[in-house]
Design a protein around this motif. Structure first.
Motif, mmCIF file in Angstrom:
data_model
loop_
_atom_site.group_PDB
_atom_site.id
_atom_site.type_symbol
_atom_site.label_atom_id
_atom_site.label_comp_id
_atom_site.label_asym_id
_atom_site.label_seq_id
_atom_site.Cartn_x
_atom_site.Cartn_y
_atom_site.Cartn_z
ATOM 1 N N ALA A 82 0.767 -1.195 -0.192
ATOM 2 C CA ALA A 82 -0.058 0.118 0.113
ATOM 3 C C ALA A 82 0.853 1.343 -0.008
ATOM 4 C CB ALA A 82 -0.751 0.131 1.424
ATOM 5 N N GLY A 83 1.842 1.124 0.462
ATOM 6 C CA GLY A 83 3.028 2.259 0.610
ATOM 7 C C GLY A 83 4.423 1.974 0.162
ATOM 8 N N LEU A 84 5.177 2.952 -0.376
ATOM 9 C CA LEU A 84 6.446 2.662 -0.926
ATOM 10 C C LEU A 84 7.298 3.898 -0.710
ATOM 11 C CD1 LEU A 84 8.540 1.010 -2.590
ATOM 12 C CD2 LEU A 84 7.461 2.310 -4.751
ATOM 13 N N VAL A 85 8.583 3.749 -0.051
ATOM 14 C CA VAL A 85 9.539 4.728 -0.038
ATOM 15 C C VAL A 85 10.706 4.281 -0.715
ATOM 16 C CG1 VAL A 85 11.224 5.650 1.965
ATOM 17 C CG2 VAL A 85 8.818 5.174 2.650
ATOM 18 N N LEU A 86 11.284 5.369 -1.410
ATOM 19 C CA LEU A 86 12.363 5.054 -2.353
ATOM 20 C C LEU A 86 13.635 5.889 -1.732
ATOM 21 C CD1 LEU A 86 10.056 6.033 -5.412
ATOM 22 C CD2 LEU A 86 11.037 3.790 -5.158
ATOM 23 N N ASP A 87 14.689 5.098 -2.078
ATOM 24 C CA ASP A 87 15.960 5.659 -1.595
ATOM 25 C C ASP A 87 16.752 6.099 -2.888
ATOM 26 O OD1 ASP A 87 18.337 6.402 -0.431
ATOM 27 O OD2 ASP A 87 18.687 4.481 0.425
ATOM 28 N N VAL A 88 16.773 7.328 -3.423
ATOM 29 C CA VAL A 88 17.351 7.592 -4.643
ATOM 30 C C VAL A 88 18.722 8.157 -4.458
ATOM 31 C CG1 VAL A 88 17.280 8.806 -6.866
ATOM 32 C CG2 VAL A 88 15.060 8.086 -5.850
ATOM 33 N N LYS A 89 19.667 7.530 -4.724
ATOM 34 C CA LYS A 89 21.190 7.561 -4.387
ATOM 35 C C LYS A 89 21.710 8.722 -5.306
ATOM 36 C CE LYS A 89 21.493 4.450 -1.188
ATOM 37 N NZ LYS A 89 21.599 4.873 0.243
ATOM 38 N N THR A 90 22.471 9.476 -5.062
ATOM 39 C CA THR A 90 23.414 10.437 -5.903
ATOM 40 C C THR A 90 24.974 10.534 -5.336
ATOM 41 O OG1 THR A 90 23.269 12.661 -6.917
ATOM 42 C CG2 THR A 90 22.416 12.551 -4.620
ATOM 43 N N VAL A 139 -0.415 4.197 -5.054
ATOM 44 C CA VAL A 139 0.280 3.729 -3.974
ATOM 45 C C VAL A 139 0.855 4.878 -3.400
ATOM 46 C CG1 VAL A 139 2.627 2.591 -3.596
ATOM 47 C CG2 VAL A 139 0.744 1.536 -5.514
ATOM 48 N N ALA A 140 0.746 5.183 -2.181
ATOM 49 C CA ALA A 140 1.455 6.182 -1.435
ATOM 50 C C ALA A 140 2.862 6.054 -1.629
ATOM 51 C CB ALA A 140 1.006 5.979 0.244
ATOM 52 N N THR A 141 3.613 7.029 -1.992
ATOM 53 C CA THR A 141 5.059 6.939 -2.459
ATOM 54 C C THR A 141 5.591 8.397 -1.847
ATOM 55 O OG1 THR A 141 4.278 5.845 -4.373
ATOM 56 C CG2 THR A 141 6.621 6.639 -4.295
ATOM 57 N N THR A 142 7.046 7.938 -1.324
ATOM 58 C CA THR A 142 7.866 9.041 -0.851
ATOM 59 C C THR A 142 9.266 8.733 -1.381
ATOM 60 O OG1 THR A 142 6.475 9.275 1.272
ATOM 61 C CG2 THR A 142 8.768 10.325 1.291
ATOM 62 N N ALA A 143 10.106 9.713 -1.692
ATOM 63 C CA ALA A 143 11.289 9.404 -2.282
ATOM 64 C C ALA A 143 12.302 10.134 -1.389
ATOM 65 C CB ALA A 143 11.452 9.830 -3.844
ATOM 66 N N LEU A 176 3.661 6.149 6.067
ATOM 67 C CA LEU A 176 2.977 5.856 5.122
ATOM 68 C C LEU A 176 1.979 4.531 5.502
ATOM 69 C CD1 LEU A 176 5.249 5.817 1.835
ATOM 70 C CD2 LEU A 176 3.642 7.530 2.673
ATOM 71 N N ALA A 177 2.564 3.847 6.626
ATOM 72 C CA ALA A 177 1.581 2.662 7.060
ATOM 73 C C ALA A 177 0.708 2.936 8.169
ATOM 74 C CB ALA A 177 2.504 1.658 7.545
ATOM 75 N N VAL A 211 20.711 12.396 4.091
ATOM 76 C CA VAL A 211 19.513 12.840 3.575
ATOM 77 C C VAL A 211 19.607 14.082 2.854
ATOM 78 C CG1 VAL A 211 17.035 12.831 3.696
ATOM 79 C CG2 VAL A 211 18.106 11.042 4.902
ATOM 80 N N LEU A 212 19.594 14.112 1.561
ATOM 81 C CA LEU A 212 19.582 15.436 0.750
ATOM 82 C C LEU A 212 18.441 15.909 0.569
ATOM 83 C CD1 LEU A 212 22.286 14.304 -1.622
ATOM 84 C CD2 LEU A 212 22.832 15.556 0.539
ATOM 85 N N ASP A 213 17.506 15.323 0.598
ATOM 86 C CA ASP A 213 16.264 15.951 0.143
ATOM 87 C C ASP A 213 14.836 15.003 0.104
ATOM 88 O OD1 ASP A 213 14.106 17.723 -0.859
ATOM 89 O OD2 ASP A 213 15.056 17.958 -2.881
ATOM 90 N N VAL A 214 13.720 15.408 0.399
ATOM 91 C CA VAL A 214 12.659 14.306 0.602
ATOM 92 C C VAL A 214 11.688 15.004 -0.551
ATOM 93 C CG1 VAL A 214 10.930 13.568 1.975
ATOM 94 C CG2 VAL A 214 13.174 13.815 2.907
ATOM 95 N N LEU A 215 10.972 14.014 -1.195
ATOM 96 C CA LEU A 215 9.770 14.443 -2.047
ATOM 97 C C LEU A 215 8.662 13.583 -1.929
ATOM 98 C CD1 LEU A 215 12.606 14.941 -3.928
ATOM 99 C CD2 LEU A 215 11.041 14.858 -5.829
ATOM 100 N N ARG A 216 7.605 14.239 -1.583
ATOM 101 C CA ARG A 216 6.232 13.495 -1.317
ATOM 102 C C ARG A 216 5.151 13.856 -2.225
ATOM 103 N NH1 ARG A 216 8.342 15.287 4.060
ATOM 104 N NH2 ARG A 216 8.881 13.517 5.081
#
Length: 428
Positions: A199-207, A235-239, A287-288, A423-428
């Motif tokens: 139901a929810g997904l958190v993404l760890d986008v590396k740079t 799907v509730a999603t945060t990156a 998200l949960a 953690v450099l940034d959070v996108l919701r």
């Protein structure tokens, strides 16, 4: 056009080649027809290159993702706990899934983490866990559902029926220089994750140097595409955009990363690994619907380590068994006095791969004991002769190539460099 087919592949290719927008019907057909073998490999290669060069808008990407999901089954993993998953775009020393899944489960959520193997300089979660004696990656859907209900967390291989179109296209992109296409990356990641049924997904986008996205701008573009796909599919999603210029933690490899993950679960471990694990756990719990639970307190209590042991035993592993030790160890020393200024994640990742921790082709074996321990991280003061890197391998003939890769992997200076946040940034 083949008999009975509503489109001709060449027309779809031409449309995208000339900068056109693919219709929903074209996308549904071409992905399905490719999965069925009606669209040939050379035709999908041409379309992938056209997408790479011309791009896709958000509607096309969402529809392409949906078509890939529909090429296989969707898992139904909903039980008594809210389900939430995490995906990382890959990095060096990125063992976060190992402590994170049992931690979030110990906080009350269900974590279905269908993971993959390493290729090139980025490690694979399944390869790491297979260094634990007895542990098995392949589970049936019934076993996954039962383990989620009984333990709260499962880390295993994806079932063969999950997004089969992505499996075919992923292999094709690898040999046609189309891997770096953001529409194709985003749809590949999200088709598998949405098909899992969380139901929810958190993404760890590396740079950074050790990541796929080298710049923050690239990472943000990918993160925005991923979040948009999640929202389009309900799907509730945060990156989170996170730093990968320096290896994460001090261990890079297979067994060494498992050992470091266990340290974290027992209340220790490197500060950056703990920080990112807790940050991702907070987002997953939010998200949960469990945002009132403090993952840092649960980690300190030892409950997450107990969940880890149950999770490993449920997949026939022995969490108390000694991990494999390398047959050969080599120390890279500091050449002079100074403060470690940089430690290049990419170089360390490639060196670990050369030592046997990773693979060049999907069918290659990996060494459980191979890897690198980083005795120093940027900001640490060193004297000449102090250990900087400790190389582990079962094949000493691999050492020269690994050492060559590491020749310019770190620098020393007189004063400490400015600290870089994890953690450099959070996108919701």
């Amino acid at each position: 056009m083949s008999a009975g087919e509503p489109f001709a592949a060449v027309d779809v290719i031409r449309s995208k080649r000339d900068g056109g927008r693919l219709s929903d019907e074209q996308i549904d057909w071409v992905v399905g027809a490719y999965t069925r073998g009606v669209v040939a490999e050379e035709q999908m290669s041409a379309l992938a290159m056209a997408i790479f060069l011309r791009g896709m808008d958000s509607g096309e990407i969402a529809r392409w993702t949906g078509a890939m999901i529909d090429s296989g089954e969707r898992l139904s993993l909903h039980g008594s706990r809210p389900t939430v998953d995490k995906h990382s775009t890959g990095g060096v020393g990125d063992k976060i899934t190992l402590p994170l899944a049992p931690l979030v489960a110990a906080c009350g959520a269900a974590v279905p983490q269908l993971s993959g193997r390493g290729l090139g300089h980025t490690g694979g979660t399944l390869d790491k866990l297979e260094s634990i004696p007895g542990w098995r990656a392949a589970l049936s859907t019934e076993e996954i559902v039962r383990q989620l209900e009984e333990v709260g967390a499962v880390v295993c291989a994806a079932t063969p029926t999950l997004a089969p179109a992505d499996r075919k296209l992923y292999a094709l992109r690898d040999v046609t220089a189309t891997v770096e296409s953001i529409p194709l990356i985003a749809s590949s990641i999200m088709s598998k994750k949405i098909a899992e049924g969380s139901a929810g997904l958190v993404l760890d986008v590396k740079t950074g140097s050790g990541a796929f996205m080298k710049t923050r701008e690239q990472a943000k573009e990918l993160a925005e595409a991923l979040v948009a796909i999640g929202k389009a599919h309900g799907v509730a999603t945060t990156a989170l955009i996170t730093e990968m210029g320096t290896p994460l933690g001090r261990a890079v490899g297979n067994a060494v990363e498992v050992a470091e993950s266990v340290e974290v679960l027992r209340g220790g471990g490197p500060a950056d690994v703990v920080e990112l694990t807790v940050a991702l756990a907070r987002e997953m719990l939010a998200l949960a619907g469990l945002g009132s639970v403090d993952p840092a307190a649960v980690l300190a209590s030892g409950e997450a380590y107990e969940t880890w042991c149950r999770m490993i035993r449920a997949q026939d592993g022995d969490p108390e068994a000694p991990l494999p030790a390398p047959k050969h160890v080599h120390i890279v020393e500091a050449p002079a006095d100074g403060v470690l200024s940089t430690l290049d994640a990419y170089a360390v990742g490639v060196a670990a791969w050369r030592l046997g921790a990773g693979r060049a082709r999907k069918e290659d074996p990996v060494q459980a004991a191979a890897g690198i321990l980083c005795h120093a991280k940027p900001g640490d003061r060193l004297s000449a002769g102090d250990p900087v890197l400790e190389l582990h391998t079962d094949t000493p003939e691999a050492l020269p190539a690994a050492l060559h890769t590491l020749e310019n992997s770190f620098t020393l200076q007189d004063s400490a460099p400015p600290a870089t946040p994890v953690v450099l940034d959070v996108l919701r």
